[in-house]
Design a protein around this motif. Structure first.
Motif, PDB file in Angstrom:
ATOM      1  N   MET A  46       0.831  -1.208   0.000  1.00  0.00           N
ATOM      2  CA  MET A  46       0.000   0.000   0.000  1.00  0.00           C
ATOM      3  C   MET A  46       0.865   1.258   0.000  1.00  0.00           C
ATOM      4  N   ARG A  47       1.907   1.242   0.816  1.00  0.00           N
ATOM      5  CA  ARG A  47       2.780   2.416   0.877  1.00  0.00           C
ATOM      6  C   ARG A  47       3.487   2.638  -0.449  1.00  0.00           C
ATOM      7  N   ARG A  48       3.994   1.562  -1.033  1.00  0.00           N
ATOM      8  CA  ARG A  48       4.727   1.692  -2.299  1.00  0.00           C
ATOM      9  C   ARG A  48       3.829   2.219  -3.414  1.00  0.00           C
ATOM     10  N   VAL A  49       2.623   1.683  -3.512  1.00  0.00           N
ATOM     11  CA  VAL A  49       1.714   2.115  -4.574  1.00  0.00           C
ATOM     12  C   VAL A  49       1.304   3.574  -4.362  1.00  0.00           C
ATOM     13  N   CYS A  50       1.063   3.969  -3.130  1.00  0.00           N
ATOM     14  CA  CYS A  50       0.718   5.369  -2.860  1.00  0.00           C
ATOM     15  C   CYS A  50       1.867   6.297  -3.238  1.00  0.00           C
ATOM     16  N   ASP A  51       3.093   5.907  -2.915  1.00  0.00           N
ATOM     17  CA  ASP A  51       4.258   6.724  -3.278  1.00  0.00           C
ATOM     18  C   ASP A  51       4.345   6.893  -4.795  1.00  0.00           C
ATOM     19  N   GLU A  55       3.713  10.388  -7.016  1.00  0.00           N
ATOM     20  CA  GLU A  55       4.781  10.891  -7.891  1.00  0.00           C
ATOM     21  C   GLU A  55       4.261  11.177  -9.290  1.00  0.00           C
ATOM     22  N   ARG A  56       3.311  10.380  -9.751  1.00  0.00           N
ATOM     23  CA  ARG A  56       2.841  10.474 -11.133  1.00  0.00           C
ATOM     24  C   ARG A  56       1.521  11.216 -11.261  1.00  0.00           C
ATOM     25  N   GLY A  57       1.034  11.741 -10.178  1.00  0.00           N
ATOM     26  CA  GLY A  57      -0.207  12.509 -10.241  1.00  0.00           C
ATOM     27  C   GLY A  57      -1.446  11.664 -10.452  1.00  0.00           C
ATOM     28  N   VAL A  58      -1.362  10.383 -10.118  1.00  0.00           N
ATOM     29  CA  VAL A  58      -2.508   9.478 -10.250  1.00  0.00           C
ATOM     30  C   VAL A  58      -3.321   9.527  -8.966  1.00  0.00           C
ATOM     31  N   ARG A  59      -4.641   9.650  -9.083  1.00  0.00           N
ATOM     32  CA  ARG A  59      -5.500   9.708  -7.917  1.00  0.00           C
ATOM     33  C   ARG A  59      -5.512   8.358  -7.197  1.00  0.00           C
ATOM     34  N   ILE A  60      -5.548   8.406  -5.882  1.00  0.00           N
ATOM     35  CA  ILE A  60      -5.512   7.203  -5.054  1.00  0.00           C
ATOM     36  C   ILE A  60      -6.915   6.898  -4.549  1.00  0.00           C
ATOM     37  N   GLY A  61      -7.408   5.700  -4.854  1.00  0.00           N
ATOM     38  CA  GLY A  61      -8.718   5.287  -4.385  1.00  0.00           C
ATOM     39  C   GLY A  61      -8.604   4.080  -3.482  1.00  0.00           C
ATOM     40  N   GLY A 103       2.156  12.549   0.398  1.00  0.00           N
ATOM     41  CA  GLY A 103       1.801  13.905  -0.011  1.00  0.00           C
ATOM     42  C   GLY A 103       0.516  13.987  -0.790  1.00  0.00           C
ATOM     43  N   ALA A 104      -0.302  12.945  -0.684  1.00  0.00           N
ATOM     44  CA  ALA A 104      -1.576  12.916  -1.403  1.00  0.00           C
ATOM     45  C   ALA A 104      -2.691  12.634  -0.391  1.00  0.00           C
ATOM     46  N   ARG A 105      -3.780  12.066  -0.883  1.00  0.00           N
ATOM     47  CA  ARG A 105      -4.900  11.690  -0.017  1.00  0.00           C
ATOM     48  C   ARG A 105      -5.718  10.634  -0.723  1.00  0.00           C
ATOM     49  N   VAL A 106      -6.535   9.929   0.022  1.00  0.00           N
ATOM     50  CA  VAL A 106      -7.513   9.042  -0.597  1.00  0.00           C
ATOM     51  C   VAL A 106      -8.571   9.919  -1.254  1.00  0.00           C
ATOM     52  N   ALA A 107      -8.751   9.743  -2.555  1.00  0.00           N
ATOM     53  CA  ALA A 107      -9.618  10.637  -3.324  1.00  0.00           C
ATOM     54  C   ALA A 107     -10.998  10.057  -3.611  1.00  0.00           C
ATOM     55  N   TYR A 108     -11.161   8.741  -3.426  1.00  0.00           N
ATOM     56  CA  TYR A 108     -12.462   8.116  -3.696  1.00  0.00           C
ATOM     57  C   TYR A 108     -12.445   6.698  -3.133  1.00  0.00           C
TER      58      TYR A 108
END
Length: 252
Positions: A46-51, A55-61, A103-108
């Motif tokens: 989970m941590r690796r995928v979020c990182d 980095e690539r500006g992909v939203r995290i769900g 540096g992101a958030r859960v977006a959906y």
């Protein structure tokens, strides 16, 4: 210009076992449905995928599921509503820790597997999932099939709803996904998947398994990360959409 989001199921590894090519898929999709540990996924994954997603500006769900590691979340289960709501919130909260650290958030939020299919028609389970999302964050959008009980319930309690379609899954004439146990439920022909993707994005239409065109209005298009050749297929879909004049972008 017509636009659509591309989402894929990612982080579906556990311990020494891996399934999805997360790094390559994150160069194609705009939204990542990250397994939260109940059907697949573990803390390091989970941590690796979020990182990588951040980095690539992909939203995290958060891809929430029944607690079913052995069955990959695809087995029917009966979970009491209060327990299911708590487990949904738990999964979202776990992923949020790693999303914020990146540096992101859960977006959906998007249900997975048997839970996804159950809340299409089961109002009680749909209400439990919506309650779990509300408990975690009342502003989170949820993904689901158009006209499903889940989206109806979610909208009624004030959650933003996002309709999605599946380019690589066969549909019934009722606009529902064919059960995976049936022959032809998963479409593996790349040309057919690309053509269906363009039709869904531009016309909101998909050909059912019986050959009838049905309306499926969707803001997001799902590509499964665990199908053979998933990365190549995802790339071909994105190129096909862009060549057809469809702008590929996240819905949030």
């Amino acid at each position: 210009m017509t636009s659509i989001d591309l989402n894929a199921d990612l982080g579906e590894g556990f311990g020494r076992w891996s399934l999805t090519d997360d790094e390559q898929l994150l160069s194609v999709v705009t939204s990542a449905n990250v397994a939260c540990g109940f059907h697949a996924g573990d803390a390091p994954t989970m941590r690796r995928v979020c990182d990588l997603a951040a980095e690539r500006g992909v939203r995290i769900g958060a891809q929430v599921s029944y607690r079913d590691l052995a069955g990959f979340g695809r087995r029917a289960m009966d979970v009491p509503p209060d327990e299911l709501a708590a487990e949904v919130a738990y999964q979202i909260g776990a992923l949020e820790v790693f999303a914020r650290a990146a540096g992101a958030r859960v977006a959906y939020v998007k249900p997975h597997g048997a839970l996804y299919n159950r809340v299409v028609h089961d109002a009680e389970q749909a209400e439990a999932v919506a309650a779990g999302v509300l408990l975690a964050d009342s502003t989170l959008p949820v993904l689901g099939l158009p006209d499903s009980r889940f989206l109806v319930v979610a909208a009624a309690v004030g959650l933003p709803v996002v309709t999605e379609a599946f380019a690589d899954r066969a549909y019934t004439e009722a606009g529902r996904l064919m059960p995976r146990r049936l022959k032809g439920a998963v479409i593996t022909d790349a040309g057919a998947v690309v053509e269906r993707s363009v039709d869904l994005a531009r016309s909101g239409v998909v050909r059912s398994h019986s050959g009838r065109d049905i309306a499926v209005r969707a803001r997001s298009l799902c590509l499964h990360g665990d199908t053979p050749g998933a990365v190549d297929l995802a790339r071909r879909v994105r190129v096909g959409l862009e060549e057809a004049g469809v702008h590929v972008e996240a819905f949030v």
